[in-house]
Enzyme design. Structure first.
Site, PDB file in Angstrom:
ATOM      1  N   ASP A 205      36.787  16.361 -32.968  1.00  0.00           N
ATOM      2  CA  ASP A 205      35.463  16.132 -31.948  1.00  0.00           C
ATOM      3  C   ASP A 205      34.463  14.987 -32.411  1.00  0.00           C
ATOM      4  O   ASP A 205      34.036  13.922 -31.494  1.00  0.00           O
ATOM      5  CB  ASP A 205      35.274  16.268 -30.359  1.00  0.00           C
ATOM      6  N   SER A 229      35.319   9.689 -24.828  1.00  0.00           N
ATOM      7  CA  SER A 229      36.332  10.003 -25.243  1.00  0.00           C
ATOM      8  C   SER A 229      37.578   9.926 -24.019  1.00  0.00           C
ATOM      9  O   SER A 229      37.029  10.674 -22.638  1.00  0.00           O
ATOM     10  CB  SER A 229      36.446  11.553 -25.590  1.00  0.00           C
ATOM     11  N   GLN A 279      42.721  10.607 -30.312  1.00  0.00           N
ATOM     12  CA  GLN A 279      42.014  10.683 -29.504  1.00  0.00           C
ATOM     13  C   GLN A 279      41.659   9.175 -29.152  1.00  0.00           C
ATOM     14  O   GLN A 279      42.330   8.421 -30.195  1.00  0.00           O
ATOM     15  CB  GLN A 279      40.785  10.766 -29.919  1.00  0.00           C
TER      16      GLN A 279
END
Length: 287
Positions: A205, A229, A279
């Site tokens: 991430d 996110s 993502q």
């Protein structure tokens, strides 16, 4: 956190009931809980309910609310299926009764079959020739924008070395890709694949949403863009050694409707493809 052992202690949850676990948070420089931490803690909860030695091969998740750093996070696991080859778990994360995150994860028994992978880039700079975030802080700290300097000053259990560093004062668009070497701090020799997958997910991430800003760097930056996110998916292919540098090679196929999409492949130093990541994140210009 300054080492992989510190990170492991954060990701390893306390069990409060058979299918319920609880964890605490550490900041990475954001006022909210780091998404990678929630991802990895949720996988820790899911793995704790797997009793048939199956290995995580994919997960898909959504971030619903920003997490509060001062509150514990409760992870509740739902046993969706234990079939002949696959086991599926659903994990919900909440704080004070408010749902902040959901994740589905699938685990697969060990099987043999066909094997191929896409190759790693051959022209990428090696980590010995690059500066880490810590090196940048030491050499250029007084000339960096204050927000960047504050971010780099946070102690981390992982060292990052981008292959290219953009000058924040140059107002020009960048190519739609980014390559970052990373290496955990400390000895990872005793960690099993289950734990390494959780730590790798935590690391995944970092950096990935940044590449979605590249094509708009002449006008967009972290100071004038609201980012968060929205979802995160990951596929896990092979075991790996955490004691050497690994490469996270990312690109961004599209940004639209105040959302940016990014994807990446994670390789060992000798070119073995370990995992893939995707993502989508909020990229809302601040008016």
């Amino acid at each position: 956190m300054t080492s992989i052992d510190d990170l492991y202690n954060i990701l390893h949850l306390n069990q409060v009931e058979d299918l319920s676990f609880q964890g605490v948070s550490k900041t990475v420089g954001s006022p909210n809980v780091f998404g990678g931490q929630v991802l990895a803690q949720a996988l820790n909860a899911a793995y704790r309910t797997i009793t048939n030695n199956r290995v995580l091969h994919s997960m898909h998740s959504y971030f619903l609310e920003a997490g509060d750093l001062t509150l514990p996070i409760t992870y509740d696991v739902g046993v969706m299926r234990d079939g002949g080859s696959f086991s599926v778990r659903r994990v919900t994360a909440s704080q004070n009764g408010k749902l902040i995150f959901i994740l589905s994860a699938s685990f697969h028994k060990n099987e043999t079959g066909y094997n191929h992978q896409i190759d790693m880039k051959t022209d990428v700079a090696q980590p010995e020739d690059l500066l880490s975030w810590d090196d940048m802080l030491e050499q250029f700290g007084d000339t960096l924008p204050q927000k960047t300097k504050t971010f780099l000053e946070i102690p981390r259990p992982v060292s990052f070395k981008p292959t290219q560093v953009a000058n924040p004062f140059d107002k020009k668009d960048l190519p739609p890709y980014m390559d970052v070497w990373f290496k955990v701090k400390g000895d990872a020799s005793n960690y099993n694949l289950e734990t390494k997958q959780q730590i790798l997910t935590y690391i995944s991430d970092y950096n990935i949403l940044a590449v979605a800003l590249h094509r708009h760097a002449s006008k967009a930056h972290w100071g004038n863009t609201q980012t968060a996110s929205l979802d995160h998916s990951m596929w896990y292919y092979r075991d790996f050694d955490f004691n050497d540098w690994m490469l996270f090679s990312m690109d961004t196929p599209s940004t639209s409707n105040a959302r940016g999409f990014a994807r990446g492949n994670i390789y060992t130093r000798d070119g073995v493809l370990v995992a893939s990541v995707a993502q989508e994140g909020l990229m809302r210009p601040i008016q």
